[in-house]
Design an enzyme around this catalytic site. Structure first.
Site, short mmCIF file in Angstrom:
data_model
loop_
_atom_site.label_atom_id
_atom_site.label_comp_id
_atom_site.label_asym_id
_atom_site.label_seq_id
_atom_site.Cartn_x
_atom_site.Cartn_y
_atom_site.Cartn_z
N GLN A 76 23.96 -16.86 -9.61
CA GLN A 76 25.39 -16.81 -9.31
C GLN A 76 26.17 -17.30 -10.53
O GLN A 76 25.80 -18.29 -11.16
CB GLN A 76 25.73 -17.69 -8.11
CG GLN A 76 27.21 -17.69 -7.75
CD GLN A 76 27.49 -18.37 -6.42
OE1 GLN A 76 26.59 -18.56 -5.62
NE2 GLN A 76 28.73 -18.74 -6.19
N PHE B 198 -3.20 -1.88 -2.09
CA PHE B 198 -3.00 -2.68 -3.31
C PHE B 198 -3.12 -4.12 -2.88
O PHE B 198 -2.24 -4.66 -2.22
CB PHE B 198 -1.62 -2.40 -3.90
CG PHE B 198 -1.41 -2.99 -5.28
CD1 PHE B 198 -1.80 -4.28 -5.60
CD2 PHE B 198 -0.80 -2.24 -6.28
CE1 PHE B 198 -1.61 -4.80 -6.87
CE2 PHE B 198 -0.59 -2.75 -7.55
CZ PHE B 198 -0.99 -4.04 -7.84
N CYS C 242 0.80 -1.21 0.00
CA CYS C 242 0.00 0.00 0.00
C CYS C 242 0.84 1.26 0.00
O CYS C 242 2.07 1.22 0.06
CB CYS C 242 -0.89 0.04 1.25
SG CYS C 242 -1.39 -1.57 1.87
N ARG D 95 -0.02 3.84 -5.83
CA ARG D 95 0.49 2.78 -4.97
C ARG D 95 -0.61 1.77 -4.63
O ARG D 95 -0.36 0.79 -3.93
CB ARG D 95 1.08 3.36 -3.68
CG ARG D 95 2.27 4.27 -3.92
CD ARG D 95 2.98 4.65 -2.64
NE ARG D 95 3.85 3.59 -2.18
CZ ARG D 95 5.15 3.50 -2.47
NH1 ARG D 95 5.71 4.42 -3.24
NH2 ARG D 95 5.88 2.51 -2.01
N GLU E 143 19.86 -13.42 -17.53
CA GLU E 143 20.19 -12.17 -16.85
C GLU E 143 21.60 -11.66 -17.13
O GLU E 143 22.16 -10.90 -16.33
CB GLU E 143 19.98 -12.30 -15.34
CG GLU E 143 20.88 -13.30 -14.64
CD GLU E 143 20.74 -13.21 -13.11
OE1 GLU E 143 20.86 -12.10 -12.57
OE2 GLU E 143 20.51 -14.25 -12.50
#
Length: 1532
Positions: free
Chosen positions: A994, A235, A27, A57, A919
């Site tokens: 990693q 939210f 929230c 929000r 990634e």
């Protein structure tokens, strides 16, 4: 009845209460309070304006108009009531209370009659019922449909006032709730008392922020006045309107999530019999139970908070007890021993309510806020000269006169801030806590009554009876892998074992091999609604400390309640256990062996006997129970109760008997050797564990000749026998911290009894006796069946032909004749031949191997039945259409070789599918078509690839944004069709990735903006995805920079993922990917591979059903991955709700992987997962191999569609009516497995086709769009010229600059733009100001900024200065928020003021000068330069592997705040360093007019010795850090 969970989500077929899974929320929250004025209506208007500015929000339901909740708490507006309702007879407010009540729309008079009757019985006079004036027309359709009747009840007490009246109103409210719940069980869920007080009142509901003041006409009435207001915008992940769940609650407004809720509730229940306070003596029976299993975490926290206040505590004291700060590693508290003593005293009495939280609170006399120990949520405050104090989740929500601002600050981790409304005093963190901690002599109490257990020596004995040891191992369920891969590895390295390539063996309940009870438990983990935290780099907020001994009355502190034994760890060695038994606490041992008979209900009877024995012992004064299976010799006629089963049973039995607070439980067991085992035992109630057989195994390993020889030749460190055992203990402790952290829990004392697991394979009978509250969705073994498995394992130890070595069941590594592995050599060989020859017969042979396998996954127990007649395959949609739904998994370049990564991308682009970058970033050369391809399929531009064709493209369509942000630049982002946010990964959910240093080649380092050879560890996703609203912000960021790309969110299957997915859908994601527990190709801790997450079948069906029921399904494309290998898998996934399909391991196998399972070593023999050039040269794969594989898959799927009588995959979507249980499959272990949760059908849901979902969601009209309408800016971009422009900015303007940057990057890439855009902003910038901006972009902000400034910044500059009219000292004011420069890859930032927590996390190239920072500055940094010329928080440079940082140390305390695990800290020792530092400070002074910078420069010789330089190892051999390499002999 309080806010109920029971109707928040329909779960059919779950065993036991699915606690803490159905309702999650985050929230925006804040408060305003006047300290120099009387109550005003203006403050109410300001609060409503602030609430409206926090709208982003929150979230809305499926109708996009019904808000998840908004509300406000104020003083009771007596003027309003006296001038409207009571104009003739004014209220005597000192003795009057007001109830704000939500009634269901039926039986109003009956419920009011109960209300009235209770009030009269409790000696209250009912003055009047008032119908609250409201406007239904402003509500969204869903909210309007569920709107309650809202009335206020005014009551008067003849003789009570002030705190006594508040306590009486508390008790009467609880009594009303209980009676109505008993009389009208169903209606009671819709009956809710928002507040009942003589001081405060709550107005709230399921609506958007802007609607609150319109709906409640009172709020805009000029007579509505208050000195303070708390506001909250919610939210929620659950979209069905539930008015009571809106906040504020009665005393708190909570932005966050309590991760330990079930444990907190169990402990609170066990604490209730001991609660007593003179002020509550007349009410105690009425107010119990304090908490409710069906209520939300916020409602339960509020209920306990309310109890503590009713007992006479201040709100601040109550929150210090419930949400303590991380005082053990806090330099500041070292000067405040009384505060430390307070926390230490209560650590034995009250486990923390742990989880990310910003709690705003009031009791009508105080208003304030506190942050949890991690401080992830922002809390910015402002104080003005005319007495207004404002605090909120964001700054800039209230427009203030800049000249009146005297202080701007923030709450740091664990800090508190409050205002005494009575005295009008503003209290800071240390003032508050020192005053509270000084009320009692906690220090003396602890000294006189608490015992701290010091470490004892380890045993050093050698047991020469090898046969007996092996018999013990066998009886208690050890295998050769457990000894060699787990215990011996830990003893030799002090680390958990690492493995790779996921988990491809049958689920424990499907296996015909024996498993220990722990294997049926799956660890839960945090994702989206609450974050995993970082046990590796942020362990200063974590603790394994726990206490033993009885616990007393929480409400009335006395010296006697300090009596306890403090343990620094829950792991005890043998001598430590003996020492505990010798202390002054009454100890009782229970031996867990029993005589085996053939009685039908033997196990249940034995467990009940042990439970009775334990409760009888406690009634006789026993304070520590030791459950032990230790025996000099084991007997074939006996069995033992698994320690997990017994500790769970006794724990719940003692709670039920109101005895659990009287006793601690220690488990002395042979059956506990890996981190998962310890976590389970503690999670179900154990205080401490002595793993005596594991320690003995470590000793036997040390004595082995082979071990001694390896130590002699240097292959192993030369450990002593004591060190080897301690290594094992350290590894377990690290593993426990990791398990806690991936659920977002910091303290073991909070984890104890929290039951944060899901069970796969145990039935109702087992759950009910030992694991109440834990979800078991598919049922499973009964107690009798479980007893048979225990017996088989135990009796195998008495085999006449006991082998010379422990059996190797092959649970980890493939072994012929052992446990089945899906990815076995035979399967791989057949598939290689099939795809290389494009031979359909060989593919059918591959498919048959998978059909004939033993049951491995839940889907293997299902069959597909259709009532339609088969059709010709020619009528079925073509292969190309199906292949467009295929994706490869997120495997990074770095984990994979360049050859593999690019081959996968080319193949997927050929078939119209999508490859995933992972990634690690991506080479910009891949963003355009491959040129100059010759007849041999080779190209000079990609000489390492084979089998190329014209128009091949190596660009990954899906670009991943993970927590490491490696290689995430504007150019990377704009060259994607999809942008994937990786929240979790199947092999290790809740943990970061990693990449070992040996795999970080110069090429990989270049792409990731880091140093070659340095290990790269990604943090958990808690820096900018610590809540659902912040995930929504990242989704917003990505839609900003690339509005043409869809945004996907990757989740891992677990209970409750449906509610998480609902939040993700409402956060404006386009795609949700559900990964199964069995996926993952990279290196992961073995315990994570084996024990975290659940099958995707459970997650996918839950998500599909919940999104459908909440009318969100058509907003989202659902993708699934995890062990998909055949066309049948595609059909089954479609029937369960999937529209797209991800392939990871099998795609690697198709292109040449031989499943050597050594990916993490950089020694892949076929060049698939290595950076070694010699091995990469062996890579056999070509794009057509993968193309052929996917052609076979799609063709098989077409054949199944034809046989079922369907033309399109879309026609099968979610059609679970076609699924049946395959009754021909008989399981070895149980006949009670049920799959009802997979077969539930969602009716009347028409799902939009994939084509119509291809258009990405958008952010609406944003400030960047307005700027891009300016022809001058467009021309400056086109012609690469300069332009300047002034812009007014507000906090609702978010991610300003990203869309402009994306437009530039699309044309010029990251580095080629030569123009200059000078944009001058004035005001309060919203989140992500300057995110992803690039070269040539200059942002100058006069005002202040919120979180994420410069996130992903790649170039240009950001300058933030206070407004010219600001008179306060800028260097002492907070001017920008948390997590700024996160993942920055270039550019420069100057801020004349302080930043918040997590500044420059994962910065790789940006430079910055700021005038103060919070905790965790420069964490995980790999490059760039940071200069801090003000105060700094804790944990500086944790995980910093590159770049440099400079800190001004005027208070001589920086050394205490630096995490020295990696970096070195030194003074400025070279002229090059001095020049670098001075030049940056000069530039800062020029850009920001900083008085602090000018002061430093003017007295440079005085200030230079006060600076520290923070240097990671990779930067130590540079002239700027090493005096031996400097061109100068001295600084002068």
């Amino acid at each position: 009845m309080q806010a109920s969970r029971s109707y928040t989500y329909r779960i059919d077929g779950y065993l036991r209460q699915p606690v803490i899974t159905q309702e999650r929320d985050s929230c925006g929250v804040g408060f305003l309070v006047e300290t120099q004025k009387s109550a005003t209506h203006r403050l109410i208007v300001q609060a409503l304006e602030s609430l409206t500015c926090m709208e982003h929000r929150g979230a809305c339901s499926a109708d996009r108009d019904t808000g998840d909740g908004a509300g406000i708490t104020t003083h009771i507006p007596w003027d309003l009531f006296n001038n409207t309702t009571f104009a003739q007879a004014k209220l005597q407010k000192t003795k009057v209370g007001v109830a704000m009540v939500f009634f269901p729309t039926i039986k109003l008079s009956e419920l009011q009659s109960i209300f009235n009757w209770v009030l009269l019985e409790e000696n209250f006079i009912i003055i009047k019922w008032r119908k609250v004036p409201i406007r239904h027309d402003v509500l969204g359709s869903l909210s309007r449909k569920n709107c309650p009747i809202i009335q206020q009840c005014f009551v008067e007490s003849p003789n009570l006032e002030n705190d006594d009246l508040e306590r009486a109103l508390y008790a009467v409210r609880k009594k009303i709730e209980k009676i109505i719940a008993q009389a009208y069980e169903q209606l009671s869920h819709d009956f809710y008392i928002c507040s009942f007080s003589s001081r405060i009142i709550v107005y709230k509901g399921m609506m958007r922020s802007a609607v609150l003041g319109q709906f409640y006409e009172d709020l805009y009435n000029p007579y509505y006045k208050s000195i303070f207001a708390i506001y909250h915008r919610r939210f929620s992940t659950n979209t069905m309107p539930k008015w009571p769940l809106a906040q504020p609650m009665r005393f708190i407004a909570h932005n966050g999530e309590i991760n330990t809720l079930l444990g907190n509730l169990n402990w609170m229940r066990s604490r209730e019999p001991f609660l007593f306070h003179p002020k509550l003596m007349n009410y105690l029976d009425t107010i119990k139970p304090i908490t409710n299993l069906e209520n939300s975490d916020s409602a339960n926290l509020d209920a306990v908070f309310e109890l503590l206040i009713a007992s006479g505590m201040t709100p601040e004291q109550a929150l210090m007890i419930l949400i303590p700060e991380a005082y053990q590693n806090q330099p500041v508290t070292k000067c405040y021993q009384t505060i430390v003593d307070f926390y230490e005293y209560y650590s034995h009495l009250q486990e923390p309510w742990d989880g990310p939280a910003l709690v705003v609170f009031t009791d009508g006399k105080h208003v304030g806020a506190t942050l949890d120990r991690n401080g992830l949520r922002p809390a910015r405050y402002c104080i003005t000269s005319d007495g207004l104090v404002a605090l909120g989740s964001e700054t800039g929500v209230l427009e203030l006169d800049v000249q009146k601002i005297i202080e701007k600050g923030r709450l740091g981790p664990g800090q508190m801030f409050s205002v005494d409304i009575i005295t009008q005093e503003v209290l800071n963190n240390l003032q508050i806590k020192s005053d509270i901690a000084g009320k009692f002599t906690y220090h003396n109490w602890l000294l006189s009554s608490r015992i701290e257990l010091n470490p004892e020596n380890y045993l050093t004995d050698f047991d020469s009876d090898f046969l007996n040891l092996m018999r013990m191992h066998t009886a208690f369920g050890y295998s050769n892998e457990d000894v060699e891969l787990v215990i011996e590895h830990m003893a030799s390295s002090a680390k958990e074992p690492t493995f790779c390539m996921g988990d491809d063996i049958p689920l424990s309940i499907l296996s015909n091999k024996p498993h220990v009870l722990f294997d049926y438990f799956k660890q839960r983990f945090a994702q989206v609604t609450n974050p995993a935290i970082d046990s590796l780099r942020e362990n200063l907020v974590m603790s394994l400390s726990i206490s033993l001994g009885p616990k007393g009355n929480l409400l009335d502190p006395t010296q006697s309640m300090a009596r306890s034994i403090k343990l620094s760890s829950p792991i005890l060695n043998e001598l430590e256990l003996k020492k505990i038994e010798a202390l002054s606490f009454k100890v009782y041992r229970i031996t867990t062996f029993f005589m085996y008979t053939h009685d039908n209900n033997l196990l249940k009877s034995i467990i009940n006997d042990f439970c009775k024995k334990s409760s009888n012992a406690v009634l006789k004064g026993v304070e520590i129970l030791i459950l032990t299976d230790r025996s000099n010799s084991i007997n074939v006629d006996q069995l033992f109760i698994p320690p997990l089963l017994l500790v769970g049973a006794i724990h719940h039995h003692l709670i039920q008997k109101n005895l659990r607070q009287n006793v601690s439980i220690i488990v002395d067991t042979a059956q506990c050797w890996n981190t998962h085992h310890f976590a389970c035992l503690i999670g179900y109630g154990a205080n401490a564990i002595c793993p005596y057989l594991a320690f003995k195994t470590a000793r036997q390993w040390w004595y082995q000749n082979r071990t001694q020889k390896l130590m002699e030749i240097g292959k192993l460190n030369s450990w002593t026998i004591e060190e080897a055992q301690n290594n094992y203990r350290i590894a377990i402790e690290k593993g426990l911290l990791k398990i806690l952290s991936k659920m977002g829990i910091s303290l073991l004392s909070s984890y104890q009894g929290a039951q944060i697991f899901e069970i796969l394979g145990l039935g109702f009978e087992v759950i009910d006796i030992a694991f109440k509250g834990t979800v078991s969705r598919v049922g499973g073994m009964s107690l009798n069946e479980l007893l048979q498995e225990i017996k088989v394992t135990y009796h195998s130890a008495f085999s006449i032909n006991l082998p010379k070595k422990l059996p190797n069941f092959g649970y980890v590594q493939y072994r012929p004749g052992a446990e089945y592995h899906v990815n076995n050599p035979e399967m791989s060989k057949v598939l290689h031949k099939a795809v290389r020859s494009k031979n359909i017969q060989l593919y059918n042979a591959y498919k048959q191997l998978l059909i004939d396998r033993p049951p491995t996954n839940l889907r293997d127990l299902l069959e597909i039945k259709s009532i339609r007649s088969p059709i010709s395959i020619d009528e079925v949609e073509p292969v190309d259409s199906i292949m467009q739904r295929f994706c490869t998994g997120g495997m990074s370049l770095g984990a994979l070789s360049r050859e593999t990564h690019e081959t996968l991308a080319i193949a997927m682009n050929r078939i119209g599918g999508k490859s995933n970058s992972g990634e690690g970033g991506e080479d910009p050369e891949r963003f355009t078509l491959i040129e100059n391809i010759n007849n041999l399929g080779l190209s000079n531009s990609f000489p390492h690839l084979k089998g190329l064709k014209d128009y091949d493209l190596a660009n990954s369509a899906i670009k991943q944004i993970a927590s490491g942000r490696f290689g995430v630049t504007p150019q990377y982002l704009v060259n994607a069709k999809q942008l994937e946010i990786k929240i979790a990964q199947g092999a290790k959910p809740g943990e970061g990735g990693q990449l070992p240093g040996k795999k970080v080649s110069s090429y990989i380092a270049k792409l990731r903006n880091c140093k070659p050879g340095v290990t790269l560890i990604s943090p958990p996703p808690h820096h900018d995805i610590y809540s659902i609203e912040d995930l929504a912000q990242l989704i917003f960021d990505l839609h900003q920079i690339n509005p043409d790309a869809q945004v996907s969110v990757k989740l891992v299957s677990e209970i409750g993922i449906g509610t998480v997915a609902a939040g993700v859908a409402k956060g404006n994601a386009d795609i949700i990917q559900i990964s199964g527990h069995d996926g993952g190709t990279g290196a992961s801790p073995l315990s994570s591979i084996k024990h975290a997450g659940v099958p995707w079948e459970l997650g996918l069906t839950e998500v599909h059903q919940l999104l459908s029921n909440n009318h969100l399904r058509n907003r989202i494309i659902l993708r699934v991955d995890g062990g998909l290998r055949t066309g049948r898998d595609i059909i089954l996934a479609t029937l369960m709700g999937a529209e797209e399909y991800g392939f990871g391991t099998i795609a690697m196998i198709a292109t040449g992987c031989v499943m050597a399972r050594i990916c993490h070593t950089n020694n892949c023999p076929v060049g698939v997962a290595t950076q070694r050039q010699d091995l990469r040269n062996r890579y056999p794969g070509i794009p057509s191999d993968l193309v052929n594989f996917f052609f076979f898959i799609a063709q098989e799927a077409r054949g199944i569609l034809a046989s079922l009588g369907y033309k399109k995959l879309h026609d099968l979507l979610g059609n679970t009516n076609l699924l049946r249980i395959n009754k021909n499959i008989q399981l070895h272990k149980t006949k009670y497995l049920h799959l009802n949760s997979l077969l539930m059908h969602v009716n009347n849901i028409k799902i939009t086709s994939l084509d119509l979902k291809a258009i990405p969601h958008n952010n609406g009209y944003v400030l960047d769009d307005q700027l891009l309408l300016d022809p001058n800016i467009i021309q400056a971009i086109k012609n690469q010229t300069s332009i300047s422009k002034k812009i007014k900015i507000f906090n609702i303007h978010r991610t300003v600059g990203a869309r402009i940057s994306g437009k530039i990057a699309k044309i010029y890439g990251d580095n080629s733009f030569q123009g200059h855009l000078y944009l001058y902003f004035q005001g309060s910038a919203g989140q992500s100001f300057g995110a992803f901006i690039g070269k040539g972009m200059h942002f100058i902000l006069s005002g202040e900024a919120n979180d994420y400034v410069g996130k992903g910044m790649n170039g240009g500059e950001i300058i933030i200065i206070p407004p010219a009219s600001c008179s306060c000292d800028a260097s002492n004011q907070v001017i920008l928020g948390n997590t700024c420069l996160y993942g920055a890859t270039g550019g420069i930032l100057f801020a004349r003021g302080r930043a918040g927590e997590r500044f420059a996390v994962r910065n790789s190239l940006a430079q910055a000068v700021v005038e103060g920072v919070g905790d965790h500055c420069c964490e995980y940094m790999t490059g760039g330069v940071i200069v801090v010329i003000g105060q700094a928080g804790r944990n500086i440079a944790a995980g910093m592997t590159g770049g440099l940082a400079y800190f001004l140390d005027e208070e001589n305390n920086i050394i205490l705040k630096v995490n020295k695990e990696i970096v070195t800290i030194q003074r400025i020792i070279t002229k090059e360093a001095e020049c670098q530092l001075k030049d940056l400070i000069k530039l800062h002074a020029e850009k920001t007019f900083s008085q602090k910078a000018q002061q430093i420069l003017q007295a440079w010789n005085n200030y230079l010795p006060l600076f520290w330089q923070v240097v990671p190892p990779s930067e130590m051999n540079l002239p700027v850090t090493n005096s031996l390499l400097s061109e100068f002999t001295s600084l002068t």
